[in-house]
Motif scaffolding. Structure first.
Motif, mmCIF file in Angstrom:
data_model
loop_
_atom_site.group_PDB
_atom_site.id
_atom_site.type_symbol
_atom_site.label_atom_id
_atom_site.label_comp_id
_atom_site.label_asym_id
_atom_site.label_seq_id
_atom_site.Cartn_x
_atom_site.Cartn_y
_atom_site.Cartn_z
ATOM 1 N N GLN B 187 -2.729 -9.483 -6.598
ATOM 2 C CA GLN B 187 -3.498 -9.572 -5.351
ATOM 3 C C GLN B 187 -2.865 -10.284 -4.404
ATOM 4 O OE1 GLN B 187 -7.117 -11.448 -7.354
ATOM 5 N NE2 GLN B 187 -8.199 -9.579 -7.710
ATOM 6 N N SER B 188 -2.160 -11.226 -4.704
ATOM 7 C CA SER B 188 -1.425 -11.886 -3.502
ATOM 8 C C SER B 188 -0.320 -11.005 -3.033
ATOM 9 C CB SER B 188 -0.669 -13.243 -4.111
ATOM 10 O OG SER B 188 0.301 -12.931 -5.082
ATOM 11 N N ILE B 189 0.089 -9.987 -3.670
ATOM 12 C CA ILE B 189 1.047 -8.973 -3.076
ATOM 13 C C ILE B 189 0.525 -8.128 -2.322
ATOM 14 C CG2 ILE B 189 2.782 -7.350 -3.529
ATOM 15 C CD1 ILE B 189 3.279 -8.884 -6.278
ATOM 16 N N ASN B 190 -1.042 -7.439 -2.571
ATOM 17 C CA ASN B 190 -1.440 -6.600 -1.953
ATOM 18 C C ASN B 190 -1.639 -6.980 -0.403
ATOM 19 O OD1 ASN B 190 -1.952 -5.108 -4.028
ATOM 20 N ND2 ASN B 190 -4.080 -5.969 -4.342
ATOM 21 N N ALA B 191 -1.160 -5.871 0.411
ATOM 22 C CA ALA B 191 -1.114 -6.196 1.981
ATOM 23 C C ALA B 191 -1.774 -4.945 2.481
ATOM 24 C CB ALA B 191 0.119 -6.753 2.362
ATOM 25 N N PRO B 192 -2.598 -5.113 3.574
ATOM 26 C CA PRO B 192 -3.214 -3.904 4.422
ATOM 27 C C PRO B 192 -2.103 -3.198 4.925
ATOM 28 C CG PRO B 192 -3.602 -5.802 5.224
ATOM 29 C CD PRO B 192 -3.181 -6.294 4.095
ATOM 30 N N GLY B 193 -2.484 -1.816 5.089
ATOM 31 C CA GLY B 193 -1.883 -0.904 5.846
ATOM 32 C C GLY B 193 -2.622 -0.086 6.817
ATOM 33 N N SER B 194 -2.102 0.795 7.668
ATOM 34 C CA SER B 194 -2.936 1.781 8.622
ATOM 35 C C SER B 194 -3.467 2.933 7.507
ATOM 36 C CB SER B 194 -2.384 2.453 9.501
ATOM 37 O OG SER B 194 -1.196 3.021 9.107
ATOM 38 N N SER B 195 -2.635 3.138 6.366
ATOM 39 C CA SER B 195 -3.002 4.294 5.364
ATOM 40 C C SER B 195 -2.648 3.800 4.040
ATOM 41 C CB SER B 195 -2.585 5.487 5.790
ATOM 42 O OG SER B 195 -1.133 5.569 5.554
ATOM 43 N N PRO B 196 -2.989 4.486 3.110
ATOM 44 C CA PRO B 196 -2.509 4.055 1.621
ATOM 45 C C PRO B 196 -1.107 4.277 1.438
ATOM 46 C CG PRO B 196 -4.522 5.415 1.444
ATOM 47 C CD PRO B 196 -4.235 5.602 2.968
ATOM 48 N N SER B 197 -0.447 5.209 2.354
ATOM 49 C CA SER B 197 1.039 5.347 2.016
ATOM 50 C C SER B 197 1.921 4.168 3.028
ATOM 51 C CB SER B 197 1.396 6.832 2.734
ATOM 52 O OG SER B 197 1.012 7.050 3.935
ATOM 53 N N THR B 198 1.302 3.460 3.436
ATOM 54 C CA THR B 198 1.793 2.405 4.223
ATOM 55 C C THR B 198 1.675 0.895 3.918
ATOM 56 O OG1 THR B 198 0.110 2.094 6.036
ATOM 57 C CG2 THR B 198 2.131 3.666 6.487
ATOM 58 N N ARG B 199 0.380 1.083 2.865
ATOM 59 C CA ARG B 199 0.225 -0.478 2.185
ATOM 60 C C ARG B 199 1.027 -0.953 1.290
ATOM 61 N NH1 ARG B 199 -5.812 1.764 0.687
ATOM 62 N NH2 ARG B 199 -6.378 1.998 2.713
ATOM 63 N N ARG B 200 1.021 -2.351 0.976
ATOM 64 C CA ARG B 200 1.847 -2.835 0.093
ATOM 65 C C ARG B 200 0.960 -3.225 -1.284
ATOM 66 N NH1 ARG B 200 4.899 -8.347 1.248
ATOM 67 N NH2 ARG B 200 2.947 -9.171 0.842
ATOM 68 N N TYR B 201 1.432 -2.722 -2.438
ATOM 69 C CA TYR B 201 0.722 -2.957 -3.414
ATOM 70 C C TYR B 201 1.203 -3.891 -4.422
ATOM 71 C CZ TYR B 201 -1.559 1.554 -2.024
ATOM 72 O OH TYR B 201 -2.181 2.504 -1.201
ATOM 73 N N GLY B 202 0.269 -4.549 -5.233
ATOM 74 C CA GLY B 202 0.620 -5.504 -6.311
ATOM 75 C C GLY B 202 1.387 -4.936 -7.417
ATOM 76 N N ALA B 203 0.877 -3.823 -8.039
ATOM 77 C CA ALA B 203 1.237 -3.384 -9.170
ATOM 78 C C ALA B 203 0.740 -1.817 -9.389
ATOM 79 C CB ALA B 203 0.758 -4.146 -10.311
ATOM 80 N N ALA B 204 1.592 -0.953 -9.906
ATOM 81 C CA ALA B 204 1.260 0.367 -10.140
ATOM 82 C C ALA B 204 2.091 1.027 -11.483
ATOM 83 C CB ALA B 204 1.772 1.264 -8.908
ATOM 84 N N GLY B 205 1.453 1.872 -11.980
ATOM 85 C CA GLY B 205 1.981 2.488 -13.024
ATOM 86 C C GLY B 205 1.549 2.327 -14.533
ATOM 87 N N LEU B 206 0.433 1.582 -14.355
ATOM 88 C CA LEU B 206 -0.396 1.303 -15.727
ATOM 89 C C LEU B 206 -1.026 2.259 -16.237
ATOM 90 C CD1 LEU B 206 -1.690 -0.961 -17.885
ATOM 91 C CD2 LEU B 206 -3.478 -1.213 -16.227
ATOM 92 N N THR B 207 -1.134 2.787 -17.657
ATOM 93 C CA THR B 207 -1.706 3.711 -18.206
ATOM 94 C C THR B 207 -2.592 3.086 -19.142
ATOM 95 O OG1 THR B 207 -0.199 4.254 -19.801
ATOM 96 C CG2 THR B 207 -0.288 5.787 -17.825
ATOM 97 N N TYR B 208 -4.026 3.818 -19.512
ATOM 98 C CA TYR B 208 -4.830 3.191 -20.099
ATOM 99 C C TYR B 208 -4.656 2.716 -21.704
ATOM 100 C CZ TYR B 208 -6.108 7.051 -23.200
ATOM 101 O OH TYR B 208 -5.827 8.101 -24.195
#
Lengths: 376, 497
Positions: B187-208
């Motif tokens: 959550q502290s890494i998440n940063a807004p951007g004008s679109s999803p492709s310019t945002r900064r994300y905290g984490a990605a790639g998890l599967t269930y």
């Protein structure tokens, strides 16, 4: 040497058979044979697993099928996609009506002047859009519109006939991949083009369609069984996205060509008589064009229904894998998954034969009732 | 030209073209060597892997068939007795059980140890990846070995050091992170951007799957006779999966995920984000270095070009080069750590024409020569645990990669794989689960009742299919009855036929 009549006939027959035989053998081996085999398969437990012993199961596959909620769900999906057929056919007719006459301006100098004006105005508009923030998609969109307009002015109606026919001869897989990008909720062309209208009407961009990732659909208000994933799903989603793509591909395809040929054959005396009676363009279209092309419409409708019931495999396989939540799985894709993923070839054959029966019955109904309307 | 002449000319042209095609076909001179075909992915590293095998085994010549990796194609080919000699299966798809059930893969248990690729060469957690439960001719149920890993990996967290410096955590995530800490950092890494492709994300790639392990949930009971996706643990795992996406924003939504799709397919898009500093933590593995090294090379080149253009410029303004750190995946507070295992394993076609020579290839997969090829590429781990040491892994490492190689070894004891049932094809199970995950990931306001309903429906579908298969296939019925004798839990819908 002079041949007797019967001898000549026999020789002609032999020659004809020589020409026909390769095709006939191909038909028997690769079409008729597999059809008969698939009927036999549908009464067995035929599996792709070598360890499963072949067993005659009579009508069990068919009984399973009617108790299989997935089958009904996928049949519903198939019919849902077919809702686009009347719109596509009507669109083709309107398009053909517009494109049947060659609208090329006679004076070449005038054509060039108009084209130049369009080019200058287009360039200014495109550059104006391109320099705006997030205006690249609009610039591309306008660029295509102006290009089409300039080509139309210079080369006449044949330009548009060709443009509208492009989806029919372009590779299906390539166009589907293209549409996947267009429907990307984040940067796809579809949402880029409609988002300014959302801004205009003060609607939050959070409500932009999610296209291929959404189970929403225009019949999402219907109280369907839970298995159909239709609860609280009113909106625009994956099904509509595929239907729009189908409309794009279908409106200018073979249907348009057939309608153009059909409209061109309507006697001009009918329109002249209508002119004398003071009929307007719309009136002439409804009262002369539409009834006159009814036999063509009937043929197109039958072919479209058959195609619609058999369709949806390419889009499901390449675009959505039948998802989200199974809402874009059609019967043709289900036949594939049942046969080659679940390895139940016998069951898959029974689905195929039920699909055939549905197509056959619908075509008979069409023939019996639809054909009457065409006998003018 | 008369029609007859025209037909003759066309016929002549077709014959000539056929001759040209026949003469120009690819036909390596085998010189008496046994031709072997391996269906696997068209990874460029295969060339070197095959070259070494062909040099080590002068009586064999292996080629890759890259276009028949699909399970369906292999099944059809093998049904027609035209299958390849060696067959890959990706454990993530759990096609092993399908191939074994179909009788396609050779049981190598009795020869594997002697030929050097037995279970003793594999870490204990890796062994389930190559084994399947079968009913022997004596009516016993046994776990048998059918394949050997061409590569194997467990997930860990790769983190972008520059992103962590930007949020004031230059030391990176804690080495023994809990889920609470993971969410807080994301959550502290998440940063807004004008679109999803310019945002900064905290984490990605998890599967269930990872969440299923952490919640103590299972796909099936230990015998594979009952699907347990409707258990409280499984429901809890999927609830958490939904929460991570929509409540905690610690994983991108499907729309956000879609915006990576133009950047290189599965995993590729996330790696691009990661390289560009738009993703702080990536659920990854060692093989990702193949792509991340490319990104680093491109960035290094851009940085050098920038300095060439701006000799007196501030180095802080120059394009940055990705610095990669790695830590273990998060675990529940006070709970054990599990990570998702995946593997590409190779088996031998039981109906193949060159079984003995094919077994040589499985032996090769356990050799040092093969492990070194994987190491050069920074691919996943080799199957043979003899090479799981830092000396070996660091032979071809680049500066700054120590953490990644270390973690690739350290995660091995924590690896887990999903279970499958011998009574229902995994394709069927996967499709039922996909309907659930689609619905979960696409419904932001999913209630607990709706989730429970989805899971119950999913388990019901699978249990119904499972019961029907057992009651209809005498072979499966015998298998099931043998299990019952050994104390297995009965199926849920005994009467379904």
């Amino acid at each position: 040497m002079k041949l007797k009549g019967s001898e000549r006939a026999r020789k002609n027959l032999l020659v004809a058979m020589c020409f026909l035989l390769p095709n006939l053998i191909g038909f028997l081996c690769f079409t008729a044979g597999p059809i008969v085999l698939s009927l036999f398969m549908s009464f067995t437990n035929w599996s792709l697993k070598p360890a499963v012993e072949l067993e005659f199961v009579a009508l069990r596959n068919y009984a399973d099928l009617f108790a299989d909620m997935d089958f009904w769900f996928y049949l519903y999906n198939t019919f849902y996609f077919m809702l686009a057929i009347p719109i596509t056919i009507f669109g083709s007719l309107v398009l053909a009506n517009v494109l049947v006459d060659d609208m090329l301006l006679k004076r070449k100098a005038l054509r060039i002047k108009i084209a130049l004006i369009l080019a200058v105005v287009g360039a200014i508009s495109v550059i104006g859009c391109a320099v705006q923030e997030s205006g690249a998609d609009w610039a591309l969109f306008l660029g295509i519109i102006y290009f089409a307009a300039i080509c139309g002015v210079l080369f006449g109606t044949s330009t548009y006939r060709t443009m509208f026919y492009i989806p029919s001869f372009a590779s299906g897989v390539a166009t589907i991949v293209l549409w996947v990008q267009i429907y990307n909720p984040s940067y796809g062309l579809a949402n880029s083009v409609i988002s300014p209208f959302f801004d205009l009407f003060g609607i939050s961009l959070e409500h932009l369609p999610r296209w291929l990732t959404s189970t929403d659909n225009l019949l999402g208000f219907l109280p369907l069984p839970e298995h159909f994933n239709n609860k609280d799903a009113f909106g625009i989603g994956a099904r509509e996205a595929i239907m729009i793509m189908g409309f794009w591909a279908g409106i200018g395809g073979n249907n348009m060509i057939m309608y153009i040929a059909s409209i061109a054959n309507i006697p001009t005396s009918l329109y002249e008589a209508a002119d004398i009676d003071g009929a307007g363009k719309l009136s002439k279209f409804w009262n002369i064009t539409v009834p006159s092309v009814a036999p063509t419409t009937f043929f197109i409708l039958i072919m479209a229904i058959i195609g619609g019931l058999q369709g949806g495999f390419e889009t499901a396989k390449i675009m959505t894998l039948g998802g989200p939540a199974g809402i874009t799985t059609t019967l043709s894709y289900y036949i594939y998954t049942a046969g080659f993923e679940d390895l139940r070839l016998g069951y898959a054959a029974s689905v195929a034969w039920v699909l055939f029966a549905i197509i056959f019955v619908l075509t008979l109904i069409n023939w019996k009732y639809g054909n009457r309307q065409t006998e003018i | 030209m008369s029609p007859r002449q025209f037909v003759l000319v066309v016929f002549g042209a077709l014959v000539a073209l056929s001759v040209v095609a026949w003469l120009s076909r690819s036909n390596p001179d085998l010189e008496g060597r046994v031709p072997l075909i391996w269906t696997t992915d068209p990874n460029p590293a295969r060339d070197l892997q095959l070259q070494i095998f062909n040099e080590m085994n002068p009586d064999c010549f292996v080629t890759v068939d890259p276009d028949s990796g699909d399970a369906m194609k292999i099944m059809v080919q093998c049904s027609a007795n035209m299958g390849p000699d060696m067959i890959d299966h990706i454990y993530y798809d759990t096609t092993l059980q399908t191939y074994v059930d179909a009788g396609i893969l050779l049981d190598v248990t009795d020869v594997a140890e002697e030929l050097g690729f037995g279970l003793s060469t594999l870490a204990e957690t890796v062994r389930p990846l190559v084994m399947s439960r079968v009913l022997t001719e004596d009516g016993d149920i046994e776990w048998r070995q059918f394949t050997y890993p061409a590569n194997v990996f467990g997930q860990f967290i790769l983190y972008n050091k520059d992103v962590f410096r930007a949020i004031g955590m230059p030391e990176g995530p804690p080495p023994d992170m809990t889920w609470e800490e993971f969410i807080e950092i994301a959550q502290s890494i998440n940063a807004p951007g004008s679109s999803p492709s310019t945002r900064r994300y905290g984490a990605a790639g998890l599967t269930y799957e990872k969440l299923m392990f952490d919640a103590g949930a299972h796909w099936f009971n230990e015998w594979g006779t009952v699907c347990t996706l409707d258990s409280e643990e499984a429901i809890k795992a999927f609830r958490f999966y939904h929460d991570l996406i929509y409540k905690f924003k610690a994983e991108p939504t499907p729309e956000e995920q879609k915006s990576t799709s133009s950047s290189g397919g599965w995993g590729g898009g996330y790696m691009t984000w990661f390289g560009e500093g738009r993703l702080g933590m990536l659920w990854g593995a060692r093989w990702m270095l193949i792509r991340l090294r490319q990104i680093q090379r491109e960035q290094q080149k851009a940085r050098e070009e920038w300095f060439a253009k701006n000799p007196n410029g501030n180095p802080e303004d120059a394009p940055k080069v990705l610095e990669i750190g790695a830590v273990h995946v998060p675990r529940p507070e006070g709970g054990p750590r599990y990570t998702l295992f995946n593997a590409r394993c190779t088996g031998v076609n039981a109906q193949g024409k060159h079984i003995e020579d094919s077994l040589k290839f499985l032996s090769y997969l356990a050799t040092r020569e093969y492990a070194e090829v994987l190491d050069i590429e920074a691919d996943s781990n080799p199957g043979n645990q003899a090479f799981y040491n830092m000396d070996f892994f660091m032979q071809n490492a680049l500066p700054g990669e120590d953490d990644v190689h270390r973690l690739a070894i350290e995660v091995i004891p924590f690896g887990k794989t999903r279970e499958s049932s011998p009574f229902v094809p995994n394709a069927t199970v996967n499709r039922s689960i996909l309907k659930v995950t689609d619905k979960i990931t696409n419904t932001p306001n999913l209630t607990d009742a709706e989730l429970r309903n989805l899971m119950e429906k999913c388990a019901y579908e699978i249990n119904l299919t499972l019961a029907r298969n057992i009651n209809r296939e005498p072979r499966l019925k015998r298998f099931y009855e043998a299990m019952l004798k050994e104390g297995a839990e009965p199926i849920k819908y005994e009467d379904v036929r």
